[in-house]
Design a protein around this motif. Sequence first.
Motif, PDB file in Angstrom:
ATOM      1  N   LEU A 177       5.341   3.318-101.806  1.00 36.10           N
ATOM      2  CA  LEU A 177       5.081   2.526-100.603  1.00 36.10           C
ATOM      3  C   LEU A 177       5.859   3.041 -99.398  1.00 36.10           C
ATOM      4  CD1 LEU A 177       5.043  -1.096-102.085  1.00 36.10           C
ATOM      5  CD2 LEU A 177       3.100   0.179-101.177  1.00 36.10           C
ATOM      6  N   ALA A 178       6.612   4.116 -99.560  1.00 36.22           N
ATOM      7  CA  ALA A 178       7.341   4.711 -98.436  1.00 36.22           C
ATOM      8  C   ALA A 178       6.364   5.046 -97.318  1.00 36.22           C
ATOM      9  CB  ALA A 178       8.085   5.954 -98.889  1.00 36.22           C
ATOM     10  N   GLY A 179       6.667   4.592 -96.123  1.00 39.55           N
ATOM     11  CA  GLY A 179       5.816   4.856 -94.968  1.00 39.55           C
ATOM     12  C   GLY A 179       4.696   3.856 -94.778  1.00 39.55           C
ATOM     13  N   ALA A 180       4.529   2.926 -95.719  1.00 43.86           N
ATOM     14  CA  ALA A 180       3.429   1.962 -95.610  1.00 43.86           C
ATOM     15  C   ALA A 180       3.791   0.831 -94.650  1.00 43.86           C
ATOM     16  CB  ALA A 180       3.101   1.385 -96.986  1.00 43.86           C
ATOM     17  N   VAL A 181       2.765   0.226 -94.095  1.00 38.63           N
ATOM     18  CA  VAL A 181       2.939  -0.963 -93.269  1.00 38.63           C
ATOM     19  C   VAL A 181       2.881  -2.172 -94.195  1.00 38.63           C
ATOM     20  CG1 VAL A 181       1.984  -2.386 -91.426  1.00 38.63           C
ATOM     21  CG2 VAL A 181       1.905   0.115 -91.247  1.00 38.63           C
ATOM     22  N   LEU A 182       3.977  -2.924 -94.234  1.00 40.11           N
ATOM     23  CA  LEU A 182       4.062  -4.092 -95.102  1.00 40.11           C
ATOM     24  C   LEU A 182       3.817  -5.347 -94.261  1.00 40.11           C
ATOM     25  CD1 LEU A 182       7.212  -3.130 -97.222  1.00 40.11           C
ATOM     26  CD2 LEU A 182       4.794  -2.553 -97.626  1.00 40.11           C
ATOM     27  N   LEU A 183       2.741  -6.039 -94.575  1.00 40.55           N
ATOM     28  CA  LEU A 183       2.363  -7.239 -93.830  1.00 40.55           C
ATOM     29  C   LEU A 183       3.099  -8.444 -94.404  1.00 40.55           C
ATOM     30  CD1 LEU A 183      -1.496  -6.594 -93.853  1.00 40.55           C
ATOM     31  CD2 LEU A 183       0.179  -5.788 -92.170  1.00 40.55           C
ATOM     32  N   GLN A 184       3.646  -9.283 -93.526  1.00 41.72           N
ATOM     33  CA  GLN A 184       4.348 -10.453 -94.020  1.00 41.72           C
ATOM     34  C   GLN A 184       4.205 -11.621 -93.067  1.00 41.72           C
ATOM     35  OE1 GLN A 184       8.391  -8.556 -93.915  1.00 41.72           O
ATOM     36  NE2 GLN A 184       8.985 -10.555 -93.097  1.00 41.72           N
ATOM     37  N   LEU A 185       4.440 -12.807 -93.611  1.00 42.61           N
ATOM     38  CA  LEU A 185       4.308 -14.031 -92.841  1.00 42.61           C
ATOM     39  C   LEU A 185       5.623 -14.336 -92.129  1.00 42.61           C
ATOM     40  CD1 LEU A 185       1.776 -15.897 -92.728  1.00 42.61           C
ATOM     41  CD2 LEU A 185       3.044 -17.496 -94.152  1.00 42.61           C
TER      42      LEU A 185
END
Length: 306
Positions: free
Chosen positions: A189-197
């Motif tokens: 997941l390195a470099g990924a955009v992590l969506l969060q609330l």
Amino acid sequence: MTLRQRRFLPNLSLLLAFDAVMRAGSVTGAAQELGLTQSTISRLIQSLEAQLGLALFIRHKKRLIPTEAAGRYFRDISGALEIIQRASTSLIANPDGGTLDLAVLPTFATRWLAPRLPQFLSDHPGISINLTTRFRKFTFDAEPFDAVIYFGADDWPGAEYLKLFDERLTACAAPDFLAAHPVADAADLAGAVLLQLQTRPGAWSDWFAGQNAPRPAGTSGMMMDQFSMMIQAAISGLGVALLPDYLAQIEISEGRLCPILRPAVPGRGAYWLAWPERKAGLKPLEAFRAWLAEQMARDGIHAGHA
């Protein structure tokens, strides 16, 4: 029984005119909303001021500028008018009684509660339910609700509780996203955009802890205020969504999202039904509580009072 003093109970037409002027910001806008002339609105405001014995507006070049007192009065009057309107619509919708006014989280209501409600209403034909979304806490003295379904801890002031279920988290991404960025372990997941609330700032930390792995360097976060928005962003390939498992399973079963690594990782907080102590014996609420407990048992979850 205490008698109500007429001076402090202005005619409803006066309060509606005041409310309309405050919301519209002008006599013209209020007149258009209420279908009255501007002169009639002005006379109603003057009558209200005369009855209260103080000026609510400063007159300046044919404009009404609210005083600080008017602002305070508006907040209370607006809430009172909403209570009257809600009571009237509830009575018209269900003249035999049995109405439950429920505050809910929007995504929980649309994705979990709404699909189940037809069965409840079928089993309880004398009960109607009014749903209103609320994100933030409120006091039952200030809002006309019989109960609320919310996420967090059992810390609602002056309330009794039924715990529904703990939140468990599943990371998901669109099939095309995973085809282009395969994830075999957390490091991928390195470099990924992590969506969060916005209301779950520690959720990704909990998820990575559940994978027994640190958060890889290079990930970036994108905050959102609703799970429905996050789901659509993930489906569009914008990034990886971290969803409550009950929501994730819907999207996974439809093939729009795919789970990543270990699913249903324990998170922080739970979903609760809370109600004011004074309404504990309300018949529609009793029926709704019992039905929710049955839903939890059917799903293999033990719902309990706190």
